[in-house]
Write a protein that holds these residues in place. Structure first.
Motif, PDB file in Angstrom:
ATOM      1  N   UNK A 399       0.756  -1.255   0.027  1.00 45.08           N
ATOM      2  CA  UNK A 399      -0.015  -0.092   0.080  1.00 45.08           C
ATOM      3  C   UNK A 399       0.827   1.181  -0.003  1.00 45.08           C
ATOM      4  N   UNK A 400       2.022   1.337   0.783  1.00 44.55           N
ATOM      5  CA  UNK A 400       2.768   2.512   0.809  1.00 44.55           C
ATOM      6  C   UNK A 400       4.078   2.461   0.196  1.00 44.55           C
ATOM      7  N   UNK A 430       1.432   5.783   9.682  1.00 40.76           N
ATOM      8  CA  UNK A 430       0.411   5.667   8.756  1.00 40.76           C
ATOM      9  C   UNK A 430      -0.021   4.532   8.710  1.00 40.76           C
ATOM     10  N   UNK A 431      -1.250   4.175   8.692  1.00 41.08           N
ATOM     11  CA  UNK A 431      -1.902   2.938   8.620  1.00 41.08           C
ATOM     12  C   UNK A 431      -3.325   2.993   8.139  1.00 41.08           C
ATOM     13  N   UNK A 432      -3.769   1.673   7.428  1.00 45.49           N
ATOM     14  CA  UNK A 432      -5.040   1.476   6.815  1.00 45.49           C
ATOM     15  C   UNK A 432      -5.888   0.726   8.033  1.00 45.49           C
ATOM     16  N   UNK A 433      -6.762   1.258   8.539  1.00 47.35           N
ATOM     17  CA  UNK A 433      -7.717   0.521   9.440  1.00 47.35           C
ATOM     18  C   UNK A 433      -8.999  -0.284   8.806  1.00 47.35           C
ATOM     19  N   UNK A 439     -12.711   3.559   3.029  1.00 51.30           N
ATOM     20  CA  UNK A 439     -11.121   3.318   3.477  1.00 51.30           C
ATOM     21  C   UNK A 439     -10.792   4.406   4.543  1.00 51.30           C
ATOM     22  N   UNK A 440     -10.449   3.942   5.674  1.00 52.59           N
ATOM     23  CA  UNK A 440     -10.200   4.914   6.725  1.00 52.59           C
ATOM     24  C   UNK A 440      -8.686   4.764   7.039  1.00 52.59           C
ATOM     25  N   UNK A 441      -7.767   6.014   6.949  1.00 55.93           N
ATOM     26  CA  UNK A 441      -6.365   5.953   7.159  1.00 55.93           C
ATOM     27  C   UNK A 441      -6.331   6.751   8.565  1.00 55.93           C
TER      28      UNK A 441
END
Length: 483
Positions: A399-400, A430-433, A439-441
């Motif tokens: 993702x990153x 930073x992470x994706x919940x 999408x919730x960052x």
């Protein structure tokens, strides 16, 4: 050569007991022959000289005697036998004594005379004794040693040849194949046809082939990607050069609008100028991601709500007809961060969310983008949530990572990669919940750590000032106790 040496060393260990056993057998044979003759001739009172000569020649001895307890009878004798140098009693012979005497014979046996004692044969009691020269025994032992040496050489050469052929077939040829493939692959690493094809062996060579094949495939893909990145960097540098010139011209035109009497132009011109200033700044650093790290953050105490408002205005979300924009950050929320870099982080994430929401064509679908924040001690947590389709499972692993995480056709995946780098530069994460309809960052930003040494020095200096000036006499009041 090593095999020949090892086999010869093994033969030496075999030769030592073998030569001792050969000496014992040779002496036992002589005693057995003399004992049989003595048993046959013992009943005769007189033995002719001719028979004695034949008996002595058959045993290779100078004298033969039968010792039967109290009596001792001379069976045969040549003229006067020489003086005896060594006495060998075969009944008392053991392994160590046999080895010592065998090597003594090989080294010093020439010209000596032996007296050999053994048990009588054919049921006779007593012992049989013979006197004989040691030279024939030494010659026989030397001949045996030469035969053993020749046989050992033949065995070692055959063994070495078989071992060499086996090693060459099992190890040398596969290793030559590996090295030849490495050289061929090194000439054109991006050529997939030069990747080694594992032979399927189940041993270490097979494992090395598997690992080499995997490494070559990975290296080829990496080089191909690096070449594409290099081409992309060259193209971006050219575009960046022309874009900076266009933005500079646009700034000049907007500076004229700032002096316009139109209230709408006067209100929008500063925002457009600010946006263009940011764009010019981005063009200066557009190649920094590939060439080096981002500049260190210039941290300040800033109001997060103002930065979120700027992001909404630049993205055109404040008055967007389809997407509901919600800035849930409290007006008094302060963060310790670089305002420009945090703006870029939020801008990249929100841009991705807007593009995902705009891809929904059904008017019944709720399109909402919100930014919220909360502080826990010295850590601020920012959440950017949307009601879009979310991040595909295939894109979450990378993702990153630049150029690998884009879920949108034509995307590069640079936005999240740059955002991640900027957040890490602040010491955050930073992470994706996983929860959420879209999408919730989650962005976690800690405040700068306190420099205890500097704080302690400032505190000590303050205390000294309070001590020195707080207790000084007040000359104006004339009171020595007033400070």
């Amino acid at each position: 050569m090593l095999t020949v040496i090892f086999v010869m060393l093994s033969e030496v260990l075999i030769f030592v007991p073998s030569i001792a056993n050969f000496r014992n057998n040779w002496l036992s044979d002589k005693l057995r022959t003399a004992g049989v003759a003595a048993a046959v001739l013992a009943e005769s009172d007189v033995i002719s000289p001719a028979l004695q000569t034949r008996l002595l020649q058959a045993t290779g001895s100078d004298a033969i005697a039968l010792n039967d307890g109290p009596t001792r009878r001379l069976i045969a004798m040549d003229t006067m036998p020489p003086m005896v140098d060594e006495v060998v009693d075969m009944s008392r012979m053991n392994a160590s004594a046999s080895i010592v005497q065998a090597f003594d014979t090989l080294m010093n046996g020439a010209g000596r005379t032996l007296r050999i004692i053994g048990k009588a044969e054919m049921g006779m009691s007593g012992t049989i004794e013979i006197v004989m020269p040691e030279t024939p025994l030494r010659k026989a032992m030397l001949g045996f040693a030469v035969r053993i040496l020749g046989l050992s050489l033949v065995i070692s050469i055959i063994t070495a040849s078989l071992v060499y052929i086996s090693l060459r077939w099992l190890f040398v040829r596969p290793l030559q194949r590996l090295s030849a493939n490495m050289a061929r692959f090194g000439e054109a690493p991006e050529d997939a046809s030069r990747v080694i094809v594992p032979s399927g062996r189940a041993d270490e060579i097979g494992e090395a082939e598997e690992r080499l094949s995997t490494m070559q495939k990975t290296l080829g893909q990496t080089l191909h990607q690096q070449r594409r990145l290099a081409d992309l960097g060259l193209a971006v540098s050219k575009i960046n050069h022309d874009l900076r010139n266009l933005l500079a011209s646009a700034q000049l035109f907007l500076e004229r609008l700032e002096t316009s009497s139109d209230p709408l132009a006067a209100r929008l011109a500063p925002k457009i100028v600010s946006t263009l200033d940011r764009a010019v700044g981005y063009t200066r650093a557009v190649l920094a991601y590939g060439r080096a790290q981002e500049a260190p953050p210039a941290r300040r105490i800033v109001r997060l709500a103002r930065i979120v408002d700027d992001v909404g205005q630049v993205q055109g979300l404040v008055e967007h007809e389809a997407i509901a924009w919600e800035n849930r950050v409290a007006e008094n929320m302060e963060i310790d961060a670089d305002p420009e870099q945090i703006f870029r982080v939020l801008m990249n994430i929100c841009r991705n969310a807007v593009q995902a929401l705009q891809g929904e064509g059904d008017p019944a679908v709720v399109k909402r983008l919100s930014v919220a924040a909360e502080r826990t001690g010295t850590v601020v947590t920012i959440r950017i949530a949307d009601t879009g389709p979310g991040v595909p499972a295939a894109a979450r692993a990378n993702l990153f990572r630049a150029f690998q995480a884009s879920a949108r056709p034509g995307g590069t995946g640079l936005g999240l990669a740059i955002a991640s780098e900027l957040v890490r530069a602040h010491g955050g994460e930073i992470a994706l919940e996983e929860h959420g309809p879209g999408a919730v960052f989650r962005i976690t930003l800690p405040d700068r750590p306190l420099d205890f040494t500097r704080a302690r020095a400032v505190q000590d200096g303050t205390r000294r000032l309070e001590r020195d000036f707080g207790n000084a006499p007040d000359e104006r009041a004339g009171d020595p106790g007033n400070g």
